[in-house]
Enzyme design. Structure first.
Site, PDB file in Angstrom:
ATOM      1  N   MET A 205      -5.018   5.209   0.668  1.00 40.10           N
ATOM      2  CA  MET A 205      -3.917   5.187   1.636  1.00 40.10           C
ATOM      3  C   MET A 205      -2.560   5.394   0.957  1.00 40.10           C
ATOM      4  SD  MET A 205      -5.387   4.919   4.482  1.00 40.10           S
ATOM      5  CE  MET A 205      -4.110   4.574   5.676  1.00 40.10           C
TER       6      MET A 205
ATOM      7  N   LYS B 190      -2.306  -9.217  -2.469  1.00 43.79           N
ATOM      8  CA  LYS B 190      -1.120  -8.851  -1.686  1.00 43.79           C
ATOM      9  C   LYS B 190       0.027  -9.828  -1.978  1.00 43.79           C
ATOM     10  CE  LYS B 190      -3.337  -6.261   2.149  1.00 43.79           C
ATOM     11  NZ  LYS B 190      -3.105  -4.895   1.748  1.00 43.79           N
TER      12      LYS B 190
ATOM     13  N   HIS C 262       1.362   0.181   9.719  1.00 48.48           N
ATOM     14  CA  HIS C 262      -0.072   0.448   9.604  1.00 48.48           C
ATOM     15  C   HIS C 262      -0.367   1.929   9.838  1.00 48.48           C
ATOM     16  CE1 HIS C 262      -4.283  -0.112  11.568  1.00 48.48           C
ATOM     17  NE2 HIS C 262      -4.404   0.165  10.293  1.00 48.48           N
TER      18      HIS C 262
END
Ligand code: NAD
Length: 738
Positions: free
Chosen positions: A337, A420, A463
C-alpha cells in the site's frame, strides 16, 4: 453574428473557423445555450454564400467534456411531475427534450457545407458525437488526447447519433466494444478504428483542417448517398449471422442484463443499422428516452455523476477551514500500500519521503513505482522524461528526520497496534507540530490508534483501497478527537491526487470493510446451507457484483476472516453463538492452511492467473443440495439485501452521515451493483416498506442477521426514502460532463 460560447472568423478562402470557448469554464460542455448556438451557427454557415466550409476547434486545452448531465436531470424532474396526470405527455417531453442535440448534429451533417473538427485533449460523450457528425476529424498527436463515449458508465448510451455513426464508421466488433464498455481511445486507436481521419502535431491542426477543406472535402456522408453499403454487412446476412448472435451473448455475459442503458444500446444499433440515417437516429432517440425513464439510469446519473462530482469538489469539507497546499508527503511503510500511495502522490506532483525499516525495503517501494510507471510508458500514456520526474520526487529512506518538512504523513505499516504505536511516536517526534498524521489501517479504530499520539487532533484515518493506482475511492475516518483542520488537510490532499473522498465516523471496519465482510459472510452461509459453490459465485456476479463472495473471500484472505471471527468470539465470550461459518473457516484455515489467493489456495486453486473452484470444498461442507432446490433470484437478493441492510445499520449508527457517500462509496469501494446507484439507492429503488418486508422474510427463512434495524422499520412505517428523509444539503454541483 455573435455568440456567447463560440467565436466565428471567416478567412479569405471562405473557411469559417468556429472556436468553442465557454466563458468561466475550464472545459467546454454541452448545455442548452451551446445547443441553441450550434444550431444557429449551422444555419449561418449553410446560409452564407461566402462560407465554403467550417472548422470546429476548441479554445481550451481539451475539445469537450461532453453533455452536462444536470440538463437531463432537469428533464427527468419535469417528467416525474407530469407522469401521474399525463403519462403520454410526460414521455413526449423526455423524447423531444433528449433528442434536441441529435437533431442539431444531423442538421450539421446534412447542411450541404463540409465541417472538420480539430481535436485536442479530452473529447468525451456529446463532444465526441459532435466530432463524429462532422465530415472529417483531425486529432492532435499528443499523449493527452482521449476520445470516448462513456455514457454507459452512468446508465445511459450515446443518444446524439453516437451509436449509429460509430457502427457505420468502425469495425463491428471494435465499435460494439467501444460503445458497450465506454472505453477511452488514444490517438492511434481512434485512427485505426476510423473514428479520426488524420493525426498531426497539435501546431499543425489548423493547417491540416484547412487543407482538407481546400481539397474539396465531401459535404455528403457515405451513408447519405445512394447505394451505401454498411462496412460490416447487413444485419440479416451471412456476415451478420456470424456477428450479432455472438454480440448478444457477450452483452449478456458482461452485463447479466442488469443495465437498461446497455440493453437498449444494442437494440438501437441492431434496429438502426437496418434503416436510413434519419430513421435510425429517430430509433436511437426513442431508446434513449426509454432508458432515461428507468430508475437505473436516474440512480446511476445521481450517484456516478452528480454525487461523485459533489464529493470530488469536497462537499464535506468544513467551510471555515482555509485551503491547504500540500507539498511534501511522508509515507511510513513501503510495502504494497505504501508504495502505491507514494506513486500516486508523486504523480500528482508531491515530494514524497518513503520510509521503511531498512533501506532495501524502502528502495523496493520505489521500485514498485518504477515498474508501474514503466508500464504507462510502454502503453504510450507517459514519456520517459515524465516518468523520471515522478521518480525523482520519491526519496526512499530509513531516516525519520526527513519528515520534518512534511505537511502530511500517512502510515501504512503492518496491521499491528504495537508496530503502529512505535512508528506514530517516532514520526511525531520529527514532524512539525501542525502537520497531520494519518493511518491507512483497514480495520483498527482510529480513536484507539490515536492514543499513541501526542496530537490526537491532528490524527485521522485515510483509508486507501488496493491497488492504489486503480481504485478511485479514499475513505477518510474521523477519530473522536480529530479536528476539522485535519479533515480539511486530508480532503485537500485527496483532491490533489484526484481521488474521490468519503468521510465516515470511527468504528471497527468503518463503512466499506464492514459491508464487504457481510457479503463474504453471506457467501459462506450459503455454502453452509448447501448451495453449490459455483451457484453462489454466479449469483454474486448476476446480482452485479464484480466477483462472487467466495472469490472475494480469497482475495481479502481467509486467515484474516478467521482472525476476525476468533477475535469476535473472544470479545463476546459466552454470548458468542457458534455457527456453521466457524466450522468452515476453521477447516479451511487451521486444518488445511487454505488462506486464499495469497498462498495459492482457498475456495479456489490458483495457477498463475488461472483459477478454478477447489474440488475439496465438499469435503468441508458436505455434498451440496441440487441447484434446483434454490431460487437464483432469491440468492441474488440475499447478497445485495445483506449489504444494503448493513449500510442502513451503519447509517443509523451515524458512522455514515451522507447518503451520497454511502452510495458512491459502495460502488467505488467494493463494486456494489452499480446499476442500482449504490447500497441506499438500492433500498430506495425497491421502496423501504418492501425492503423491510423482504428482510423480515429472510429473517424467518435464513436467520436473525437479516432483522431490519429501527431506522428502516420507522422509515417503512412513515413511507420515507433515504434521499427524501436525508436529502443532501449541498446538491448544487454544476456542469462537467460525460
Ligand atoms: P505490507 O506488508 O505489504 O507492507 C507493510 C510495510 O511496512 C512493509 O514494507 C514493512 O517492512 C513495513 N514496516 C513494518 N514495520 C515497520 C516499521 N516499524 N517501520 C517502518 N516500516 C515498517 O502491508 P500492506 O498490505 O501494504 O498494508 C499496510 C497497511 O495498509 C495495513 O495497515 C493494512 O491493513 C492497510 N491496508 C491494506 C490494504 C491491502 O489490500 N493490502 C488495503 C487497505 C489498507
Amino acid at each position: 453574428m455573435s455568440y456567447t460560447n463560440f467565436k466565428i472568423e471567416t478567412d479569405a478562402d471562405g473557411i469559417a473557423v468556429i472556436t468553442w470557448d465557454m466563458p468561466e469554464k475550464s472545459l467546454n460542455v454541452i448545455d442548452m445555450s451551446v445547443m441553441d448556438e450550434l444550431s444557429q451557427i449551422v444555419d449561418q454557415v449553410a446560409g452564407d454564400e461566402a462560407i465554403k466550409g467550417a472548422i470546429i476547434t476548441s479554445g481550451k486545452s481539451g475539445f469537450s467534456g461532453g453533455a452536462d448531465l444536470t440538463m437531463l436531470e432537469g428533464l427527468l424532474k419535469e417528467y416525474h411531475v407530469k407522469k401521474g396526470s399525463d403519462p403520454e405527455g410526460a414521455a413526449k417531453i423526455v423524447f423531444e427534450g433528449s433528442r434536441k442535440l441529435s437533431l442539431v448534429y444531423r442538421k450539421l451533417e446534412t447542411c450541404g457545407k463540409p465541417f472538420v473538427a480539430t481535436l485536442t485533449g479530452v473529447c468525451m460523450g456529446g463532444g465526441t458525437e459532435l466530432a463524429l457528425a462532422c465530415h472529417a476529424r483531425i486529432a492532435a498527436d499528443d499523449d493527452s488526447f482521449k476520445m470516448g463515449l462513456p455514457e454507459v458508465k452512468v446508465g445511459l448510451f450515446p443518444g446524439a447519433g453516437g451509436t449509429q455513426r460509430v457502427m457505420r464508421m468502425a469495425d463491428g466488433q471494435q465499435g460494439m466494444q467501444f460503445l458497450l464498455q465506454g472505453k477511452t481511445l488514444r490517438t492511434k486507436q481512434a485512427k485505426s478504428m476510423g473514428l479520426v481521419d488524420d493525426v498531426v502535431p497539435a501546431k499543425k491542426l489548423m493547417e491540416a483542417a484547412k487543407k482538407l477543406l481546400k481539397d474539396g472535402l465531401d459535404p455528403v456522408k457515405a451513408w447519405d448517398k445512394k447505394g451505401y453499403k454498411l462496412p460490416n454487412g447487413k444485419i440479416y446476412s451471412p456476415q451478420g449471422f456470424q456477428f450479432w448472435p455472438a454480440a448478444n451473448a457477450i452483452y449478456r455475459r458482461e452485463t447479466h442484463d442488469n443495465y437498461p442503458g446497455a440493453r437498449y444500446l444494442l437494440h438501437a444499433v441492431v434496429e438502426g443499422l437496418q434503416l436510413p440515417m434519419d430513421l435510425a437516429l429517430q430509433v436511437e432517440s426513442r431508446y434513449f428516452a426509454k432508458v432515461l425513464q428507468t430508475p437505473e439510469a436516474a440512480n446511476m446519473i445521481r450517484s456516478l455523476f452528480i454525487s461523485m462530482q459533489e464529493l470530488n469538489k469536497l462537499a464535506r469539507r468544513p467551510l471555515d477551514q482555509r485551503p491547504n497546499k500540500i507539498k511534501k508527503l511522508g509515507v511510513l511503510g513501503a510495502g504494497f500500500m505504501g508504495a502505491g500511495i507514494a506513486n500516486v502522490s508523486a504523480q500528482a506532483g508531491l515530494s514524497v519521503v518513503l520510509i521503511d525499516r531498512d533501506q532495501e525495503a524502502a528502495d523496493k517501494g520505489k521500485a514498485h513505482a518504477d515498474s508501474i510507471l514503466s508500464k504507462s510508458v510502454q502503453r504510450g500514456h507517459m514519456s520517459e522524461d515524465q516518468k523520471a520526474k515522478v521518480l525523482e520526487r520519491i526519496t526512499p529512506t530509513t531516516d525519520y528526520d526527513q519528515l520534518a518538512e512534511c505537511d502530511l504523513v500517512i502510515e501504512a505499516v503492518f496491521e499491528d497496534r504495537e508496530v503502529k504505536r512505535q512508528v506514530t511516536q517516532k514520526a511525531e517526534a520529527a514532524m512539525k507540530s501542525r502537520a497531520v498524521y494519518a493511518s491507512n489501517t483497514s480495520t483498527l479504530p482510529i480513536s484507539s490508534l490515536a492514543e499513541a499520539s501526542e496530537r490526537p487532533k491532528n490524527f485521522i484515518g485515510i483509508h486507501f483501497f488496493s491497488p492504489v493506482e486503480k481504485m478511485m475511492l479514499v475513505e477518510v475516518i474521523m477519530g473522536k478527537k480529530t479536528s476539522d483542520r485535519a479533515l480539511a488537510v486530508a480532503l485537500d490532499y485527496i483532491k490533489t491526487i484526484k481521488k474521490t473522498p468519503i468521510v465516515v465516523n470511527d468504528s471497527r471496519g468503518f463503512y466499506t470493510s464492514r459491508v464487504v465482510m457481510t457479503y463474504i459472510r453471506e457467501g459462506l452461509m450459503m455454502l453452509a446451507d448447501g448451495v453449490p459453490a459455483a451457484m453462489i459465485e454466479n449469483a454474486g456476479k448476476m446480482a452485479g457484483m464484480p466477483v462472487g463472495p467466495l472469490s472475494l473471500g480469497d482475495e481479502v484472505a481467509l486467515d484474516l476472516a478467521w482472525k476476525i471471527v476468533s477475535a469476535t468470539r473472544k470479545d463476546l465470550g459466552v454470548k458468542y453463538v457458534e455457527g456453521p461459518l466457524d466450522n468452515i473457516l476453521e477447516e479451511l484455515v487451521v486444518k488445511r492452511e487454505r488462506f486464499g489467493r495469497k498462498n495459492g489456495k482457498g475456495f479456489y486453486d490458483y495457477k498463475g492467473k488461472d483459477k478454478s473452484l477447489w474440488p475439496g470444498i465438499t469435503d468441508v461442507t458436505g455434498q451440496p443440495k441440487p441447484a434446483e432446490s434454490f431460487n437464483i433470484e432469491e440468492l441474488k437478493q440475499r447478497l445485495l439485501v445483506m449489504q444494503a441492510l448493513e449500510t442502513a445499520r451503519i447509517f443509523e449508527e451515524k458512522c455514515l452521515t451522507d447518503v451520497r457517500e454511502a452510495d458512491v462509496g459502495s460502488i467505488l469501494g467494493f463494486g456494489f451493483a452499480p446499476y442500482t446507484g449504490g447500497t441506499l439507492s438500492y433500498i430506495d429503488m425497491m421502496g423501504t416498506a418492501e425492503f423491510v418486508e423482504l428482510c423480515k422474510k429472510f429473517t424467518r427463512k435464513w436467520g436473525p442477521r437479516f432483522k431490519p434495524n429501527k431506522l428502516l422499520r420507522d422509515m417503512a412505517k412513515n413511507n420515507e426514502s433515504f434521499y427524501g428523509k436525508f436529502a443532501p444539503e449541498n446538491n448544487s454541483a454544476t456542469s462537467q460532463a460525460a
